[in-house]
Motif scaffolding. Structure first.
Motif, PDB file in Angstrom:
ATOM      1  N   LYS A  16       0.862  -1.084   0.190  1.00 50.12           N
ATOM      2  CA  LYS A  16       0.033   0.023  -0.042  1.00 50.12           C
ATOM      3  C   LYS A  16       0.918   1.276   0.055  1.00 50.12           C
ATOM      4  O   LYS A  16       0.542   2.137  -0.611  1.00 50.12           O
ATOM      5  CB  LYS A  16      -0.935  -0.146   1.346  1.00 50.12           C
ATOM      6  CG  LYS A  16      -2.051  -0.939   1.085  1.00 50.12           C
ATOM      7  CD  LYS A  16      -2.965  -1.235   2.236  1.00 50.12           C
ATOM      8  CE  LYS A  16      -3.318   0.030   2.916  1.00 50.12           C
ATOM      9  NZ  LYS A  16      -4.171  -0.252   4.027  1.00 50.12           N
ATOM     10  N   SER A  42      -2.922   4.127  -8.434  1.00 45.15           N
ATOM     11  CA  SER A  42      -4.255   4.336  -7.414  1.00 45.15           C
ATOM     12  C   SER A  42      -5.091   3.254  -7.310  1.00 45.15           C
ATOM     13  O   SER A  42      -5.862   3.160  -6.360  1.00 45.15           O
ATOM     14  CB  SER A  42      -4.643   5.652  -7.927  1.00 45.15           C
ATOM     15  OG  SER A  42      -5.691   6.014  -7.023  1.00 45.15           O
ATOM     16  N   HIS A  43      -5.656   2.846  -8.460  1.00 49.17           N
ATOM     17  CA  HIS A  43      -6.694   1.829  -8.366  1.00 49.17           C
ATOM     18  C   HIS A  43      -6.267   0.566  -7.693  1.00 49.17           C
ATOM     19  O   HIS A  43      -7.081  -0.013  -6.916  1.00 49.17           O
ATOM     20  CB  HIS A  43      -7.035   1.429 -10.187  1.00 49.17           C
ATOM     21  CG  HIS A  43      -7.557   2.279 -10.777  1.00 49.17           C
ATOM     22  ND1 HIS A  43      -8.733   3.006 -10.407  1.00 49.17           N
ATOM     23  CD2 HIS A  43      -7.263   3.044 -11.865  1.00 49.17           C
ATOM     24  CE1 HIS A  43      -9.132   3.848 -11.388  1.00 49.17           C
ATOM     25  NE2 HIS A  43      -8.211   3.862 -12.255  1.00 49.17           N
ATOM     26  N   TYR A  45      -4.236   0.326  -5.241  1.00 47.59           N
ATOM     27  CA  TYR A  45      -4.022   0.745  -3.879  1.00 47.59           C
ATOM     28  C   TYR A  45      -5.409   0.445  -3.343  1.00 47.59           C
ATOM     29  O   TYR A  45      -5.763  -0.159  -2.274  1.00 47.59           O
ATOM     30  CB  TYR A  45      -3.769   1.996  -3.846  1.00 47.59           C
ATOM     31  CG  TYR A  45      -3.784   2.456  -2.157  1.00 47.59           C
ATOM     32  CD1 TYR A  45      -2.695   2.593  -1.522  1.00 47.59           C
ATOM     33  CD2 TYR A  45      -5.026   3.022  -1.679  1.00 47.59           C
ATOM     34  CE1 TYR A  45      -2.694   2.709  -0.036  1.00 47.59           C
ATOM     35  CE2 TYR A  45      -5.004   3.382  -0.373  1.00 47.59           C
ATOM     36  CZ  TYR A  45      -4.076   3.023   0.277  1.00 47.59           C
ATOM     37  OH  TYR A  45      -3.912   3.567   1.868  1.00 47.59           O
ATOM     38  N   THR A  46      -6.348   0.943  -4.147  1.00 43.95           N
ATOM     39  CA  THR A  46      -8.029   0.693  -3.488  1.00 43.95           C
ATOM     40  C   THR A  46      -8.285  -0.581  -3.402  1.00 43.95           C
ATOM     41  O   THR A  46      -8.897  -1.226  -2.410  1.00 43.95           O
ATOM     42  CB  THR A  46      -8.845   1.351  -4.474  1.00 43.95           C
ATOM     43  OG1 THR A  46      -8.531   2.836  -4.694  1.00 43.95           O
ATOM     44  CG2 THR A  46     -10.321   1.297  -3.971  1.00 43.95           C
ATOM     45  N   LEU A  47      -7.752  -1.618  -4.419  1.00 46.06           N
ATOM     46  CA  LEU A  47      -8.285  -2.976  -4.335  1.00 46.06           C
ATOM     47  C   LEU A  47      -7.487  -3.485  -3.136  1.00 46.06           C
ATOM     48  O   LEU A  47      -8.008  -4.523  -2.336  1.00 46.06           O
ATOM     49  CB  LEU A  47      -7.671  -3.597  -5.639  1.00 46.06           C
ATOM     50  CG  LEU A  47      -8.801  -3.058  -6.910  1.00 46.06           C
ATOM     51  CD1 LEU A  47      -8.171  -3.721  -8.216  1.00 46.06           C
ATOM     52  CD2 LEU A  47     -10.133  -3.727  -6.783  1.00 46.06           C
ATOM     53  N   ASP A  49      -6.235  -2.005  -0.509  1.00 44.51           N
ATOM     54  CA  ASP A  49      -6.775  -1.634   0.790  1.00 44.51           C
ATOM     55  C   ASP A  49      -8.206  -2.189   1.203  1.00 44.51           C
ATOM     56  O   ASP A  49      -8.384  -2.257   2.425  1.00 44.51           O
ATOM     57  CB  ASP A  49      -6.893  -0.022   0.620  1.00 44.51           C
ATOM     58  CG  ASP A  49      -7.354   0.783   2.061  1.00 44.51           C
ATOM     59  OD1 ASP A  49      -6.619   0.396   3.075  1.00 44.51           O
ATOM     60  OD2 ASP A  49      -8.173   1.617   1.919  1.00 44.51           O
ATOM     61  N   ASN A  50      -8.821  -2.862   0.079  1.00 46.61           N
ATOM     62  CA  ASN A  50     -10.257  -2.990   0.600  1.00 46.61           C
ATOM     63  C   ASN A  50     -10.235  -4.650   0.552  1.00 46.61           C
ATOM     64  O   ASN A  50     -11.494  -5.138   0.799  1.00 46.61           O
ATOM     65  CB  ASN A  50     -11.208  -2.623  -0.456  1.00 46.61           C
ATOM     66  CG  ASN A  50     -11.575  -1.158  -0.430  1.00 46.61           C
ATOM     67  OD1 ASN A  50     -11.671  -0.523   0.632  1.00 46.61           O
ATOM     68  ND2 ASN A  50     -11.580  -0.528  -1.547  1.00 46.61           N
TER      69      ASN A  50
END
Length: 53
Positions: A16, A42-43, A45-47, A49-50
């Motif tokens: 991350k 960025s995309h 990172y979101t995946l 992170d979630n």
């Protein structure tokens, strides 16, 4: 990524941090060639992170 990164769950925070660092390059005016890669980071990172067990 879980299959590509050994010890994914233990390295998740490091991933991350790396993805966040890469994503920040989209705002650097002298590096327009990194803009698309920064958006993908960025995309990702979101995946990451979630991602939950």
């Amino acid at each position: 990524m879980k299959n590509a990164v050994p010890d994914y769950w233990q390295r998740r925070d490091m991933l991350k941090e790396l993805l966040a660092f890469l994503a920040e390059s989209k705002d650097i005016d002298t590096m327009p060639h990194w803009r698309q890669c920064a958006e993908m980071a960025s995309h990702l990172y979101t995946l990451v992170d979630n991602d939950r067990v």
